[in-house]
Design a protein around this motif. Structure first.
Motif, PDB file in Angstrom:
ATOM      1  N   MET A   1     -11.668  10.722 -13.097  1.00 21.48           N
ATOM      2  CA  MET A   1     -11.649  12.226 -13.027  1.00 21.48           C
ATOM      3  C   MET A   1     -11.722  12.324 -11.409  1.00 21.48           C
ATOM      4  N   SER A   2     -10.958  12.649 -10.762  1.00 16.75           N
ATOM      5  CA  SER A   2     -11.287  12.443  -9.131  1.00 16.75           C
ATOM      6  C   SER A   2     -11.863  13.455  -8.707  1.00 16.75           C
ATOM      7  N   THR A   3     -12.434  13.496  -7.175  1.00 13.88           N
ATOM      8  CA  THR A   3     -14.227  14.181  -6.854  1.00 13.88           C
ATOM      9  C   THR A   3     -13.130  14.407  -5.407  1.00 13.88           C
TER      10      THR A   3
ATOM     11  N   GLU B   1     -13.535  17.379  -3.766  1.00 16.54           N
ATOM     12  CA  GLU B   1     -14.110  18.269  -3.659  1.00 16.54           C
ATOM     13  C   GLU B   1     -14.433  19.616  -2.615  1.00 16.54           C
ATOM     14  N   SER B   2     -14.304  18.683  -1.669  1.00 15.85           N
ATOM     15  CA  SER B   2     -14.625  19.179  -0.260  1.00 15.85           C
ATOM     16  C   SER B   2     -13.860  20.963  -0.275  1.00 15.85           C
TER      17      SER B   2
ATOM     18  N   ALA C   1     -17.026  23.704  -5.607  1.00 14.12           N
ATOM     19  CA  ALA C   1     -18.386  22.691  -5.919  1.00 14.12           C
ATOM     20  C   ALA C   1     -18.818  22.633  -4.997  1.00 14.12           C
TER      21      ALA C   1
ATOM     22  N   LEU D   1     -24.105  19.140 -10.478  1.00 15.92           N
ATOM     23  CA  LEU D   1     -23.618  18.114  -9.768  1.00 15.92           C
ATOM     24  C   LEU D   1     -22.046  17.650 -10.098  1.00 15.92           C
ATOM     25  N   HIS D   2     -21.891  18.041 -11.340  1.00 16.23           N
ATOM     26  CA  HIS D   2     -20.854  17.859 -12.260  1.00 16.23           C
ATOM     27  C   HIS D   2     -19.741  18.840 -11.692  1.00 16.23           C
ATOM     28  N   ARG D   3     -19.848  19.570 -11.197  1.00 10.89           N
ATOM     29  CA  ARG D   3     -18.831  21.048 -11.137  1.00 10.89           C
ATOM     30  C   ARG D   3     -18.304  20.890 -10.341  1.00 10.89           C
TER      31      ARG D   3
ATOM     32  N   ASP E   1     -15.226  19.898 -12.251  1.00  5.39           N
ATOM     33  CA  ASP E   1     -13.917  19.683 -12.524  1.00  5.39           C
ATOM     34  C   ASP E   1     -14.844  18.673 -13.597  1.00  5.39           C
ATOM     35  N   GLY E   2     -16.460  18.295 -14.040  1.00  2.00           N
ATOM     36  CA  GLY E   2     -16.940  17.767 -14.619  1.00  2.00           C
ATOM     37  C   GLY E   2     -16.711  18.502 -15.834  1.00  2.00           C
ATOM     38  N   ALA E   3     -17.035  17.098 -16.826  1.00  2.00           N
ATOM     39  CA  ALA E   3     -16.715  17.245 -18.377  1.00  2.00           C
ATOM     40  C   ALA E   3     -17.794  18.374 -19.054  1.00  2.00           C
TER      41      ALA E   3
END
Lengths: 213, 213
Positions: free
Chosen positions: B1-3, B6-7, B11, B183-185, B187-189
């Motif tokens: 899952m790519s982060t 995010e910038s 998020a 923290l996982h927004r 694209d987090g599960a």
């Protein structure tokens, strides 16, 4: 339970200490104490800056001023700003300790290891990533690092459906344990309870997620 | 899952929003939107200041500057600095929503209500108390408020032995849930999972503590 005396209690120092010696500092990665005067001060100042400011706003000059050393000394010892970030914001040593246990025992191991790490580091090995959410700027590097080094790593260890989802929730429980231990020190019930008893209470919820939810 | 993206993703805004509209703001305490221009800006600025600075360092002048209003307007509308603190740092509305359920259903109710509150407030109702641990100063008032309004209140509702201890651990699980969701927004599960499913996974650990551990 009175909290009125907190302003003169060790809780104040504890709140500060949670920013200072962390995973990646001496007790975890084997970094040697010794003649490198200023090294610890640089690491502390850098860790604090990268936690509380956007990456783009962190300057070697600012870290040097906070650490009481020259910018050139930091460059000499740590290299570029990116290299310094990679040195001081590193959840991997803590993750290795936390996640090294058979899955059927992982819940209890996580609670006991978290408490032990906090004692040894005089601070929480993971909680800084939550501090980084508190300021209105991106802290994307710090969060991305946590996701890679903690959540993704745990997800890779879990078996069964929804491993990523369960890993995120376990990460939440670990952050929550650290948060409540820090918030309720020094006179809180958690602060005055043996680690084994805390594990009896807190580990089943984690193990439920490890086992598959 | 790519982060990596995010910038430029929501998020970033989310991390900021968690500091802004919170328990005590309009959606929870029934504060009316309307002609009071500047009121929301004052509340946001004050909440941010009290979260990120020691109480003693917060000034009406600084809040006024951040809100784009005059200090006298703040005094006129909110009274003293202490009165302003009491207005903007108030966990009680969220605690009332969170804790109003029969004990046998409380675990699930807590998870669903936390997720609902976060949606309605565009931020987490409790997490600011963790942000307050991240800076090397005392944040004693904010923490004391949390302990009184959240932990003590929950401890008073629980039955059986070690109610205070279990309440602290439940508070930790709630803080951890909010932390991992933020923290996982985006694209987090967890961010992509329905609230009912999150409750299926996360509530049993809370209910275990509610029931007696």
């Amino acid at each position: 339970m009175s909290t009125a005396d907190e302003s003169t209690s060790p809780a104040t120092a504890d709140a500060g200490r949670t920013v200072r010696p962390q995973a990646g500092a001496s007790p975890v990665d084997g970094e040697e104490e010794g003649p490198e005067t200023g090294r610890d001060a640089i690491i502390r100042a850098a860790r604090r800056a990268f936690t509380l400011k956007p990456y783009a706003e962190v300057t070697m000059r600012g870290i040097a001023a906070a650490a009481g050393v020259s910018p050139s000394l930091i460059v000499k010892r740590f290299g570029t700003k990116e290299a310094l970030f990679n040195t001081v914001v590193d959840f991997r040593p803590a993750a290795t300790e936390l996640f090294t246990a058979p899955l059927p025992d992982l819940g209890r191991h996580l609670v006991l290891t978290m408490i032990d790490l906090r004692d040894r580091l005089h601070g929480d090995p993971l909680l800084r990533v939550v501090f980084s959410l508190g300021i209105e700027d991106e802290r994307t590097l710090l969060r991305a690092r946590f996701r890679e080094q903690v959540t993704d790593r745990l997800a890779g260890l879990l078996t069964g459906p929804d491993a990523r989802l369960r890993a995120e929730l376990v990460a939440g429980q670990l952050l929550g344990l650290g948060a409540t231990l820090s918030l309720h020190r020094p006179d809180g019930a958690t602060a005055q309870t043996r680690a084994e008893r805390l594990a009896d209470l807190y580990a089943p919820g984690i193990q439920h997620l490890v086992d598959g939810g």
